[in-house]
Design a protein around this motif. Structure first.
Motif, mmCIF file in Angstrom:
data_model
loop_
_atom_site.group_PDB
_atom_site.id
_atom_site.type_symbol
_atom_site.label_atom_id
_atom_site.label_comp_id
_atom_site.label_asym_id
_atom_site.label_seq_id
_atom_site.Cartn_x
_atom_site.Cartn_y
_atom_site.Cartn_z
ATOM 1 N N GLY B 101 0.756 -1.168 0.063
ATOM 2 C CA GLY B 101 0.064 -0.187 -0.075
ATOM 3 C C GLY B 101 0.736 1.329 -0.062
ATOM 4 O O GLY B 101 0.710 2.279 -0.846
ATOM 5 N N ILE B 130 -2.131 -6.769 1.198
ATOM 6 C CA ILE B 130 -3.301 -6.090 2.334
ATOM 7 C C ILE B 130 -2.632 -4.952 2.922
ATOM 8 O O ILE B 130 -1.638 -4.893 2.929
ATOM 9 C CB ILE B 130 -3.616 -7.328 3.109
ATOM 10 N N TYR B 131 -3.716 -4.118 3.332
ATOM 11 C CA TYR B 131 -3.231 -3.003 3.999
ATOM 12 C C TYR B 131 -3.397 -3.531 5.834
ATOM 13 O O TYR B 131 -4.429 -3.679 6.195
ATOM 14 C CB TYR B 131 -4.352 -1.885 3.997
ATOM 15 N N GLY B 132 -2.329 -3.793 6.147
ATOM 16 C CA GLY B 132 -2.205 -4.595 7.546
ATOM 17 C C GLY B 132 -2.638 -3.681 8.688
ATOM 18 O O GLY B 132 -3.423 -3.791 9.233
HETATM 19 MG MG LIG Z 1 0.456 -4.636 2.817
#
Ligand SMILES: [Mg+2]
Ligand SMILES: Cc1ncc(C[n+]2csc(CCOP(=O)(O)OP(=O)(O)O)c2C)c(N)n1
Ligand SMILES: Cc1ncc(C[n+]2csc(CCOP(=O)(O)OP(=O)(O)O)c2C)c(N)n1
Ligand code: SF4
Ligand code: SF4
Ligand SMILES: [Mg+2]
Lengths: 634, 343, 634, 343
Positions: B101, B130-132
């Protein structure tokens, strides 16, 4: 007062020889392609050499190269020069030089009635008149009766003068501006030598072009000397202005600002890292610094304004003084990153060459509407220092001060210039860099001040300035991590502790507020430290305000001029000073942004005098506003 | 390890800061951190000369855990800030740590330009698809159908391939590895560091909380051998323990897998990796399981002039007063003498 | 007053049966993995069902999943409920439920001395104590003597209760929160049914997990009924609060805001185009609206905040109501694009769920420090309307009002929420959408109002509102071009005319100022329209201010509470109203931003009461500040 | 042509707005404008359904001169704004006009994502390899050595290739043409318009003031024939009046030019263009004169699902009160009766 300022259109009786004038405002106007800006710049240089003081105002068209002969393609250059100290480019021109119908159409309304008009009659044709939107030919339909005019077929004269050099018609006509310059040189008794030298240098690769231009220059001058002319054209000598002795040059605000940044870095003992993305009218600073990359300067033309400010922050992190520059739209984009510099407390200088907004607005027009943005344009509590430059040459001193504050207080400093002073030129008493007071930076030392039992404390503050230590990479023992998350005092580790956050917010604010103790007390530019009325200003309104107040005081009115350089924090005595005037009038090229700040801070009924037209104040507009407040008649 | 001098040889532990590591238990970031600390130790890197610059994200917390200089900046801007650091101080060894991201969503433009300019940095993109940190929204690398708080019915956006993007941007070094394969990851990190210019490394990183096992198709114990192909310059492109290899399908202008020994395929038919061939790099980058194995290692390494390492030391030292005086006095100047003053 | 508020640590004599309480503040705390937020949410739901009013405050850790047992991994949930109208989540908890040593370590300082403490003794071990930073075991070393405590080995009890379901130890312990919930249900006499239903729905795919949780819930409840307990644990009944009849639900600020935007679009007769980039604490609005894409909503998870606001502007240009949402860092990035919406005069709603700054700051903590950014955070003269939401349910009304103003005045509207009300929950009297007053948008018609002789005039203003016509693409005859360059009045063609620029700047400003005529006059929330002191607030400080003033008035003090919803423009009568109080105290979670605006506008000596810790005001902090000003003792 | 109804057939002139065109005399933008007006006329486009969205730059002044709907936005953001326009009103035919600075410098991130998402837009990038409007600084597409106000000694940055960037970003349609070659440009614009999804078109545009003749190496009267190769799907890749062609060099995995008839080379040896082959597109995109000809026309055209065209009309119509009431009442609710009130 001089022959030009007579309010009547009937010419004064002929005077042989030249009259003495105190000051004259001349405006050159023509097609973008006519070389008006060069014409103006050269006349300014020669005028400066003659010992007159002067101020110029280049007025570019918005389009790069609008089709020839269109009104929106008109380029103008105004100069005010004379035998006294000149503060502005002047209100209404006394003399208008119009190189084509479009220029006449656009600029005539500005000319003083009774003013003098010099037109290239050769450029007036059926076609060009239509292009300019003239139904009838103004040269013959009486439109110009209120002015004293001289019509010369400059085009033909120029072609004649250069025909021996065998240039194309197009190139030959390019010499029109030099022919005109020659004539104007004669009018005001200027030397041609410097211009000739410049022409030969400029066109070194095309000697015939160089010589053609020289020939045109001389021909124009000769025309003035020999031709049968109405006395009106007879020019005038202006005595040298009362100028301090020294070595001088003309300087634009962009030049002075770029050089001031270089001088500031030198005085701090640092390299300058400048990173910017082009935008009108800020780009020249990038161009000038890039041309000086061999003098302690590294520059980056970034992919956008965010990258520009971020790279500058990286430069400061690495131990240079990071500087970025833009205009309104770009400054708005830098807001988030400036917040990072606030939180990590790194030095950073942000130069905002303001232009007319909102949004894209009018890129080539001037305005002062970014003060609130500079003060408040970041999320969270993120105070920064803010400075405003008042004139082209003042840009130098302000840039130096910006670097001093940024490095001494480990803080971003916003410098507000604008499109007017960035392009305007002014004679400048060139300083000796070796004589300026240095403010060398001391980087953190292992086990030094910021340390506790071996461990380095990147947020242990200097008791005097409140600044944290500056520890660029490279030194063993000082390895540390910083970031935009709130940090615990001293060690600078991530902290969500409520008390710590309040403390850090307060310390960051206190550090900026504390700068007030480190700057000169505010003194009026003109007038006493109390009185009936004070006109308060900041930035490029300096010229018109100062001149207006000067004239009003000559009329015996108890008016003062107060001009702020430090906008955040303001000088410690400002509140008390302003309270000593019956009326405080804040003249700004915005909706009253400084006025609002002063009202909030001092609960003082400061009144705003607002002008948002993309044009600088006219002296006369400020005079009228003051007179109204004082119940006097103009 | 804040000691006043940096001993000649340091151990991995010496590159660990005193800060408690705060990733979720089981996060792939731990393994990458360990690999990095060991790599720097083995490279004999000096903490005071090493800088980690990161953006924002779980991955971007990385610098806090390294006993080097570190700058945890703002979301997406690490490449731009690192460019400034490197230009202002070329002697530093600068590592950029970013996420899918941080580096390819908000930071895509800076990533494009830092690669195009070929700034001498190592850029590590922890790709967990993913946006953790923001609790699991799909990212620009999430495959179509990813269910997340912002894509309850599954994401519909076509993902971008970090390595293909990097090649398109003009990167001169593009490599790929996996969080938990320490040996391979360390080797890749070393080649990245050895490369002069921008070195782009995509690291498949497992987010155990929001995107667990998203790479299982080629990292799973059983799948790994058949689905991972390690590219080595000058070596044939073999996988599955040497049983299979890659061959060029000329009419299709594409890669195909072949089994050695089957219908007369010999080692000679297998493509040999050429790290300087961009077309081959693109073909390898595009391979996806299960049809094709995932290409790991250095896909492309073709050095070019780097940006910002100024030949002239001039810009590297503060300007002298004389130099500045000279600059201010260029062009037309004139002298005003006391005579010309008026009382 | 209730038994919990006694200032002594000695338990009152045992009372059989339950005591009547007016209100209770309970705080649940444990490991991120302990399911504290679920526990709290379920208790809130059951409490609401019982007829009590309530307010909650979820207090998340910054890390996603910090290692178990660490202090920075502690997750907390506070609820204030009772038989009167509840305005805040309460100051110091009366009851603290600590599921492990770390939770005790972090939260104990907040507990009222004499307050009640319920701890899971089973979680206290050598290892966990060390992890929490305890040298000695607080359960035995007297640390807790000032509190009335109950130690239960909840872990063991839970394992025992669920062992028949054959879950792994890990999964079994996951039921601890339900066991605890069961016990607390018993303490406050709550119904379990809804929770049981929810558990079976939630774990539909894992019936044994569902039943294990149900068993734990029942076991905890049974423990309360049967176990031999000190009277301190005996819970208490709270009478239903005086609540208006109607259909209720609990709602968080994020939910109410998202639904309010949908309702606003419906009332305007428009589709909602929502475009955002995830950021804490603003993301839930994106999640909620995305889940409702089948109800007139289109959403985009953009690549960054700039793209998000730009896409929203594109949506508005195309005839939907464009909305974007973020928190401080992202709002700062949107500044330039918001300026485009100002210049092109397109409707746009920008939601700022504020968090602690500057820079990354403390993302999970609350603050009100973006007011200045909302007011001034753009280059040039670019005024926008600004609204502030005071509570979770108020977010609904404010969102509706934002859409109304944006579409009626063709302007960007900034909505300020914050991390506190975004996550906090409150009972909400669900409105009937069909009964809300609609404000349908009328798009421009060919040859309609905005036309002159066939030609469409995209900048011909509505005489009443000053708004320009809205002409989305699709209609023949209205084809026109707009942009961020200054436009000539009426036709909207590019114009650099000085007079036109001044006119357009004035008209844009006048349009926003004119909104003051279209909003209700300001009335005090509490107290008279004049008096000794007024506490002024905006946004989420509503609860603590209102409660504090309420209490002070009960004490007979002449104090009023004034709370602003419209921050720009402010109600027309605000200046006169504020002037009618002896002292104006502005309580804000920033350095005094609203105070500064009021001082500037009204030259009124408004004083700021500032708190910047990332935590909401405590009622008691505001009381103390007021008492100081009034020279009273606390 | 603001008339209340849009006549069935319109002429090119009907697509010209009443605004005076304000580019420099001789600017390549004029030719592109004419080509666009003719193209829309020939396509029978309807002005009220056609929208031009641009950023900032000389090229971005384009919308003012079209008698369609137009939005001259801010620098670099046109792809993002156009995405919102298209998502909110899918029936519109949306054209994005941008420049090499607007689209690839400040706007690079939005360009990446609009292509990746495959939003159904036509994106025209006027590449003059310079920042025209700001008076001639070098741009991200300027070749190394470009002298400009911001690179007095010549630029040192490695330029990005718009088409290679687009391919790396995942674009499904990539084409290239030249401002003054009206016939070819119109054909390319038509295929772009026909393509569903993001269609990326690079147009070489001459900036007569700041970068005159920068493309002369392949647009010059003499060079053009030998240096321009027009790609047509299914047709052999021939140029120089059919005298020369492209052949695949298998060992090098690269393209090479061959002369038909010379050392036994026949038409059969010449590669046939396959617009669906991304590898071929990349190879063609990378060709540079004088060694290789410049590839023009549609280099790549491989449709994929487009973004933002919602199947369900639900989001396309304002929500009904009943629907909203239902949503607000989901989950736990309870009723408070007058009884529970307290005086
Ligand atoms: Mg990520
Ligand atoms: C300007 C800004 N926008 C948004 C955010 C919120 N945010 C923080 S990290 C992040 C994405 C993280 O994803 P990635 O880069 O993949 O890192 P990961 O957490 O997955 O390692 C976002 C959207 C922010 N901090 N700042
Ligand atoms: C935010 C912002 N930054 C910078 C600018 C200044 N600016 C306007 S156009 C432009 C570049 C134009 O180059 P290009 O996109 O190639 O268009 P061209 O003029 O060459 O057609 C720049 C830097 C601006 N208007 N806004
Ligand atoms: S959320 Fe995912 S990426 Fe972030 S720390 Fe946890 S496991 Fe790692
Ligand atoms: S500057 Fe160049 S691109 Fe711009 S209008 Fe002039 S010729 Fe065209
Ligand atoms: Mg360009």
């Amino acid at each position: 007062m001089n022959t030009f300022s007579t309010q009547t259109a009937t010419p004064p009786e002929h005077v042989s020889g030249r009259t003495q004038l105190e000051s004259v405002v001349v405006r050159f106007a023509g097609d973008s392609g006519d070389g008006i800006q060069v014409l103006g710049a050269k006349f300014a240089a020669a005028t400066a050499l003659s010992g007159n003081d002067l101020a110029t105002f280049p007025d570019f068209p918005a389009e790069i190269r609008a089709p020839a002969g269109t009104t929106y393609g008109v380029s103008a250059f105004q100069i005010n020069f004379g035998g006294r100290v000149i503060k502005t480019a002047g209100d209404a021109p006394d003399v208008l030089v119009a190189m084509n119908p479009a220029a006449l159409k656009v600029e005539l309304p500005n000319l003083r009635s009774g003013g003098q008009l010099l037109v290239d009659a050769g450029s007036f044709s059926e076609r060009t008149l239509r292009k300019a939107g003239y139904a009838a030919n103004p040269l013959v339909d009486g439109t110009l009766d209120a002015y004293r005019r001289i019509e010369i077929d400059i085009s033909a004269m120029t072609l004649e003068a250069v025909k021996s050099f065998g240039l194309s018609q197009k190139d030959a006509l390019r010499c029109k501006n030099m022919w005109t310059l020659g004539l104007v040189y004669w009018m005001y008794d200027r030397e041609r030598d410097a211009t000739v030298v410049w022409l030969r240098r400029r066109f070194a690769k095309q000697p015939d072009v160089a010589e053609a231009n020289v020939a045109a220059l001389n021909a124009g001058h000769a025309y003035g000397e020999t031709a049968e002319l109405s006395g009106d054209l007879v020019g005038s000598v202006l005595p040298p202005a009362p100028i301090a002795p020294g070595l001088y040059r003309t300087v634009t605000g962009s030049e002075a600002l770029a050089w001031g940044l270089m001088a500031g870095a030198h005085l701090a003992g640092l390299r300058l890292f400048f990173s910017s993305y082009p935008i009108t009218p800020a780009s020249p600073i990038l161009h000038i610094l890039t041309a000086n990359r061999d003098a302690g300067v590294e520059t980056l033309q970034a992919e956008d304004e965010i990258a520009a400010v971020c790279a500058a922050i990286g430069g400061s992190y690495a131990g240079a003084i990071g500087v970025t520059s833009s205009s309104g739209p770009g400054i708005a984009l830098k807001a988030e990153a400036i917040g990072l510099a606030v939180a990590t407390e790194l030095p950073l200088v942000i130069v905002d060459t303001q232009r007319a907004g909102p949004s894209t607005g009018m890129p080539t027009k001037t305005e002062q509407s970014d003060l609130n943005l500079a003060m408040f344009g970041r999320h969270g509590e993120s105070p920064v220092a803010v400075l405003g430059a008042r004139s082209p040459s003042d840009c130098f001193d302000v840039a130096v001060e910006a670097v001093r504050l940024a490095t001494r207080y480990m803080t971003p400093v916003m410098v507000l210039s604008d499109g007017y002073i960035a392009n305007a030129a002014q004679p400048w008493n060139i300083p000796d860099i070796a004589k300026l007071r240095p403010f060398p930076v001391r980087f953190a030392e292992a086990g030094g001040g910021g340390s506790a039992g071996g461990g380095f404390l990147p947020y242990a503050r200097d008791p005097e300035t409140g600044a944290r230590p500056w520890a660029p990479p490279g030194k063993a023992g000082l390895e540390h991590r910083i970031g935009g998350i709130e940090k615990g005092a001293d060690f600078g580790h991530i902290s969500y502790d409520p008390g710590n956050h309040q403390r850090m917010v307060d310390e960051r604010a206190g550090k900026i507020a504390g700068i007030a103790e480190d700057i000169p007390l505010q003194r009026p530019e003109l007038g006493d430290d109390h009185g009936a009325l004070a006109v308060v200003g900041w930035g490029s309104t300096y010229g018109p305000i100062n001149r207006a107040v000067d004239v009003l005081r000559e009329r015996g009115l108890d008016v003062a001029h107060i001009h702020l350089r430090h906008l955040n924090p303001v000088p410690a005595n400002l509140g008390a000073l302003l309270a000593a005037y019956g009326c405080v009038l804040v003249a700004e090229m915005n909706s009253g942004q400084l006025a609002g700040l002063l009202r909030s801070r001092y609960l003082l009924p400061a009144e705003g005098l607002s002008k948002i037209t993309g044009q600088p104040f006219k002296i006369e507009e400020i005079q009228r506003a003051v007179l109204e407040r004082l119940g006097e008649s103009a | 390890m804040n000691v006043a001098t940096s001993p000649a040889t340091l151990k991995a532990a010496d590159f660990a800061s005193d800060q408690e590591v705060r990733w979720c238990p089981g996060c792939g970031d731990y393994a990458i951190l360990k690999a990095m600390q060991k790599t720097l130790a083995e490279l004999g890197a000096r903490p005071e000369r090493t800088v980690f610059v990161s953006g924002i994200g779980c991955s971007s917390r990385f610098p806090y855990y390294m006993a080097t200089y570190g700058f945890h900046t703002i979301h997406g801007r690490a490449p731009a800030i690192a460019t400034g650091v490197k230009m202002a101080y070329p002697e530093l060894d600068v590592w950029v740590v970013t996420g899918d991201g941080d580096g390819l969503s908000i930071g895509g433009n800076h990533m494009l330009h830092v690669l195009r300019r070929n700034v001498d940095l190592q850029i590590l993109l922890f790709n967990n698809e993913i946006y953790g940190l923001t609790k699991g929204q799909y990212s620009p690398t999430s495959r179509v159908g990813t269910r997340s708080p912002s894509s309850p019915q599954g994401s519909v956006e076509q993902p971008v391939s970090p390595v293909q993007f990097a090649l398109g941007a003009g990167a001169r070094f593009v490599a790929r590895s996996i969080d938990t394969q320490q040996k391979h990851l360390m080797a890749v990190l070393k080649s990245a560091q050895a490369h002069r210019g921008a070195a782009f490394v995509e690291i498949f990183q497992n987010c155990i909380v929001y995107n667990d096992d998203v790479f299982a198709a080629f990292t799973g114990r059983n799948e790994a051998p058949h689905q991972q192909l390690f590219c080595e310059d000058g070596k044939p492109l073999l996988f599955d323990g040497g049983r299979k290899g890659l061959r060029l399908n000329v009419p299709q202008l594409s890669l195909e897998t072949v089994t050695l020994g089957e219908d007369g395929v010999g080692t000679g038919d297998v493509l040999v990796h050429d790290a300087r061939n961009k077309t081959l790099a693109s073909l390898l980058a595009a391979m996806q399981p299960p049809v094709m194995p995932v290409a790991l290692g250095v896909l492309y390494d073709s050095p070019a002039p780097t940006f910002g390492r100024r030949a002239d030391a001039a810009a590297r030292t503060p300007a002298r007063a004389e130099a500045l005086n000279e600059i201010l006095r260029r062009g037309d100047t004139w002298t005003v003498t006391a005579a010309s003053e008026i009382a």
